[in-house]
Design a protein around this motif. Sequence first.
Motif, PDB file in Angstrom:
ATOM      1  N   MET A   1      28.810  15.170 -11.523  1.00 37.29           N
ATOM      2  CA  MET A   1      27.670  15.393 -10.624  1.00 37.29           C
ATOM      3  C   MET A   1      26.492  14.541 -11.073  1.00 37.29           C
ATOM      4  SD  MET A   1      25.868  19.002  -9.524  1.00 37.29           S
ATOM      5  CE  MET A   1      27.335  19.471  -8.614  1.00 37.29           C
ATOM      6  N   VAL A   2      25.779  13.956 -10.109  1.00 35.08           N
ATOM      7  CA  VAL A   2      24.633  13.120 -10.461  1.00 35.08           C
ATOM      8  C   VAL A   2      23.536  13.992 -11.038  1.00 35.08           C
ATOM      9  CG1 VAL A   2      25.138  11.436  -8.679  1.00 35.08           C
ATOM     10  CG2 VAL A   2      23.634  13.351  -8.144  1.00 35.08           C
ATOM     11  N   PRO A   3      22.639  13.406 -11.887  1.00 38.62           N
ATOM     12  CA  PRO A   3      21.542  14.183 -12.445  1.00 38.62           C
ATOM     13  C   PRO A   3      20.689  14.795 -11.339  1.00 38.62           C
ATOM     14  CG  PRO A   3      21.735  12.059 -13.559  1.00 38.62           C
ATOM     15  CD  PRO A   3      22.662  12.012 -12.384  1.00 38.62           C
ATOM     16  N   ARG A   4      20.248  16.007 -11.579  1.00 37.70           N
ATOM     17  CA  ARG A   4      19.451  16.718 -10.588  1.00 37.70           C
ATOM     18  C   ARG A   4      18.126  16.017 -10.366  1.00 37.70           C
ATOM     19  NH1 ARG A   4      19.730  19.918  -6.216  1.00 37.70           N
ATOM     20  NH2 ARG A   4      17.904  21.254  -6.000  1.00 37.70           N
ATOM     21  N   VAL A   5      17.830  15.660  -9.132  1.00 33.75           N
ATOM     22  CA  VAL A   5      16.573  15.001  -8.805  1.00 33.75           C
ATOM     23  C   VAL A   5      15.449  16.022  -8.850  1.00 33.75           C
ATOM     24  CG1 VAL A   5      15.308  13.745  -7.037  1.00 33.75           C
ATOM     25  CG2 VAL A   5      17.737  13.299  -7.374  1.00 33.75           C
ATOM     26  N   GLN A   6      14.335  15.637  -9.469  1.00 30.94           N
ATOM     27  CA  GLN A   6      13.199  16.550  -9.562  1.00 30.94           C
ATOM     28  C   GLN A   6      12.679  16.888  -8.171  1.00 30.94           C
ATOM     29  OE1 GLN A   6       9.984  15.063 -11.929  1.00 30.94           O
ATOM     30  NE2 GLN A   6       8.774  16.935 -11.764  1.00 30.94           N
ATOM     31  N   GLN A   7      12.499  18.176  -7.922  1.00 34.46           N
ATOM     32  CA  GLN A   7      12.051  18.628  -6.611  1.00 34.46           C
ATOM     33  C   GLN A   7      10.548  18.428  -6.453  1.00 34.46           C
ATOM     34  OE1 GLN A   7      14.665  20.318  -4.185  1.00 34.46           O
ATOM     35  NE2 GLN A   7      15.268  18.608  -5.495  1.00 34.46           N
ATOM     36  N   ASN A   8      10.152  17.947  -5.293  1.00 35.78           N
ATOM     37  CA  ASN A   8       8.745  17.699  -4.991  1.00 35.78           C
ATOM     38  C   ASN A   8       8.529  17.994  -3.515  1.00 35.78           C
ATOM     39  OD1 ASN A   8       6.190  16.563  -4.393  1.00 35.78           O
ATOM     40  ND2 ASN A   8       6.382  15.091  -6.065  1.00 35.78           N
ATOM     41  N   THR A   9       8.163  19.242  -3.222  1.00 35.37           N
ATOM     42  CA  THR A   9       8.056  19.684  -1.831  1.00 35.37           C
ATOM     43  C   THR A   9       6.985  18.925  -1.065  1.00 35.37           C
ATOM     44  OG1 THR A   9       8.815  21.899  -2.440  1.00 35.37           O
ATOM     45  CG2 THR A   9       7.668  21.678  -0.342  1.00 35.37           C
ATOM     46  N   SER A  10       5.847  18.694  -1.690  1.00 34.51           N
ATOM     47  CA  SER A  10       4.758  17.989  -0.999  1.00 34.51           C
ATOM     48  C   SER A  10       5.186  16.580  -0.598  1.00 34.51           C
ATOM     49  CB  SER A  10       3.524  17.926  -1.902  1.00 34.51           C
ATOM     50  OG  SER A  10       3.036  19.220  -2.176  1.00 34.51           O
ATOM     51  N   ARG A  11       5.853  15.884  -1.513  1.00 28.34           N
ATOM     52  CA  ARG A  11       6.316  14.532  -1.187  1.00 28.34           C
ATOM     53  C   ARG A  11       7.391  14.577  -0.114  1.00 28.34           C
ATOM     54  NH1 ARG A  11       9.364  10.225  -5.209  1.00 28.34           N
ATOM     55  NH2 ARG A  11       9.275   8.434  -3.802  1.00 28.34           N
ATOM     56  N   GLY A  12       8.266  15.584  -0.168  1.00 24.98           N
ATOM     57  CA  GLY A  12       9.297  15.738   0.851  1.00 24.98           C
ATOM     58  C   GLY A  12       8.696  15.945   2.233  1.00 24.98           C
ATOM     59  N   ILE A  13       7.625  16.724   2.291  1.00 21.98           N
ATOM     60  CA  ILE A  13       6.949  16.972   3.563  1.00 21.98           C
ATOM     61  C   ILE A  13       6.322  15.684   4.097  1.00 21.98           C
ATOM     62  CG2 ILE A  13       4.940  18.117   4.593  1.00 21.98           C
ATOM     63  CD1 ILE A  13       5.637  20.547   2.838  1.00 21.98           C
ATOM     64  N   GLY A 169      21.846  17.117   9.166  1.00 21.46           N
ATOM     65  CA  GLY A 169      20.780  17.317   8.190  1.00 21.46           C
ATOM     66  C   GLY A 169      21.201  18.210   7.038  1.00 21.46           C
ATOM     67  N   LEU A 170      21.906  19.292   7.347  1.00 23.12           N
ATOM     68  CA  LEU A 170      22.369  20.206   6.305  1.00 23.12           C
ATOM     69  C   LEU A 170      23.399  19.546   5.396  1.00 23.12           C
ATOM     70  CD1 LEU A 170      22.645  23.474   8.411  1.00 23.12           C
ATOM     71  CD2 LEU A 170      21.076  23.080   6.511  1.00 23.12           C
ATOM     72  N   LEU A 171      24.301  18.755   5.985  1.00 24.30           N
ATOM     73  CA  LEU A 171      25.288  18.050   5.175  1.00 24.30           C
ATOM     74  C   LEU A 171      24.622  16.989   4.286  1.00 24.30           C
ATOM     75  CD1 LEU A 171      28.299  17.548   7.640  1.00 24.30           C
ATOM     76  CD2 LEU A 171      28.051  19.225   5.787  1.00 24.30           C
ATOM     77  N   THR A 172      23.533  16.401   4.782  1.00 24.17           N
ATOM     78  CA  THR A 172      22.781  15.451   3.979  1.00 24.17           C
ATOM     79  C   THR A 172      22.213  16.135   2.748  1.00 24.17           C
ATOM     80  OG1 THR A 172      22.202  14.095   5.903  1.00 24.17           O
ATOM     81  CG2 THR A 172      20.801  13.878   3.962  1.00 24.17           C
ATOM     82  N   ARG A 173      21.679  17.327   2.938  1.00 24.93           N
ATOM     83  CA  ARG A 173      21.166  18.103   1.812  1.00 24.93           C
ATOM     84  C   ARG A 173      22.305  18.510   0.873  1.00 24.93           C
ATOM     85  NH1 ARG A 173      16.836  19.307  -1.451  1.00 24.93           N
ATOM     86  NH2 ARG A 173      17.025  21.417  -2.267  1.00 24.93           N
ATOM     87  N   TYR A 174      23.438  18.859   1.437  1.00 26.40           N
ATOM     88  CA  TYR A 174      24.579  19.312   0.642  1.00 26.40           C
ATOM     89  C   TYR A 174      25.124  18.198  -0.254  1.00 26.40           C
ATOM     90  CZ  TYR A 174      29.226  21.127  -0.476  1.00 26.40           C
ATOM     91  OH  TYR A 174      30.358  21.539  -1.138  1.00 26.40           O
ATOM     92  N   VAL A 175      25.320  17.001   0.312  1.00 22.80           N
ATOM     93  CA  VAL A 175      25.887  15.913  -0.488  1.00 22.80           C
ATOM     94  C   VAL A 175      24.902  15.427  -1.542  1.00 22.80           C
ATOM     95  CG1 VAL A 175      27.458  15.143   1.332  1.00 22.80           C
ATOM     96  CG2 VAL A 175      25.150  14.153   1.190  1.00 22.80           C
ATOM     97  N   ALA A 176      23.592  15.719  -1.367  1.00 24.70           N
ATOM     98  CA  ALA A 176      22.603  15.321  -2.360  1.00 24.70           C
ATOM     99  C   ALA A 176      22.846  16.017  -3.698  1.00 24.70           C
ATOM    100  CB  ALA A 176      21.193  15.628  -1.863  1.00 24.70           C
ATOM    101  N   GLN A 177      23.633  17.107  -3.690  1.00 20.87           N
ATOM    102  CA  GLN A 177      23.957  17.798  -4.930  1.00 20.87           C
ATOM    103  C   GLN A 177      24.915  16.980  -5.804  1.00 20.87           C
ATOM    104  OE1 GLN A 177      25.361  21.796  -4.011  1.00 20.87           O
ATOM    105  NE2 GLN A 177      23.964  21.945  -2.275  1.00 20.87           N
TER     106      GLN A 177
END
Length: 296
Positions: A1-13, A169-177
């Motif tokens: 599994m790829v390293p977990r990308v740091q979550q940044n909600t503000s940047r995502g928005i 969109g959901l599958l895009t989020r899923y494969v990001a794992q």
Amino acid sequence: MVPRVQQNTSRGILLMSATALVFALQDGMSRHLAANYNVWMVVMIRFWFFAIFAVALASRRGGVGAVMRSRMPWVQTARGLLLVVEICIMVLAFIKLGLIATHAIFVSYPLIVAALSGPVLGEHVGWRRWTAIGVGFLGVLIILQPGVAVFSPWALVPLLSAFMFALYGLLTRYVAQGDAAMTSFLWTGVVSAIAITPVGLWFWEPMSAVDWGWMLTLCFSAAIAHFMMIKAYEIAEASDVQPFALLQLVFIAILGVTLFGETIAANVVIGAALVVGAALFTLLRTRTLERQTTQG
């Protein structure tokens, strides 16, 4: 599994809001091109460029072969097929139902994403964000004022398109794992281009030099928008960023006035205020929850 990308909600928005703006600009360009050329050919050229752009980027980041390696190849393939088929279904809806009625139904896809993000991705959506999403959707309906045509049997066509785009969109989020954003970007471009080429070539027709310029602009913006959307899903929860996709309707209203000489009625002003208000509330609520988690 790829390293977990740091979550940044503000940047995502911010990324999702920028994606909504680019998608709105594409609607303006597509309106011009679709009025003069076959839509299937336009879609094919767009995905050809998408694939070439993705391959070029991948070649600069370790090579196409390395970037193409995916822990979820079948899911990545499904994403590409979903996207290109969804666009084709939307074209059918435009023909059979009309542009306004189709958008009135299709814009429900963020709500479908939010509804499915829990059972599919295990994400939590609180009642406050549910309320904000509902208010935003109400605002969109006020903007578009769907008429009787919405309730025709053809309404199922854009509803299917909305469901497919939400699933994409959901599958895009899923494969990001398991896959990096660049891997998802490359798979989307290659799979979609391969799938649409046979149909697009069948409907090929000559295009003027000026319109080739518009076509290339559309291609560039499409590639950039999808990459921004993939990054938004990678660094933030789908339920947090998806409401901001509704801003596309606000941007479309602005483009209609400035570029196409359209007027904004009172219902558009009221609806846009509700959409923006719902988006701002979601942002504030997300930040509040982040502060509570940090302090806890």
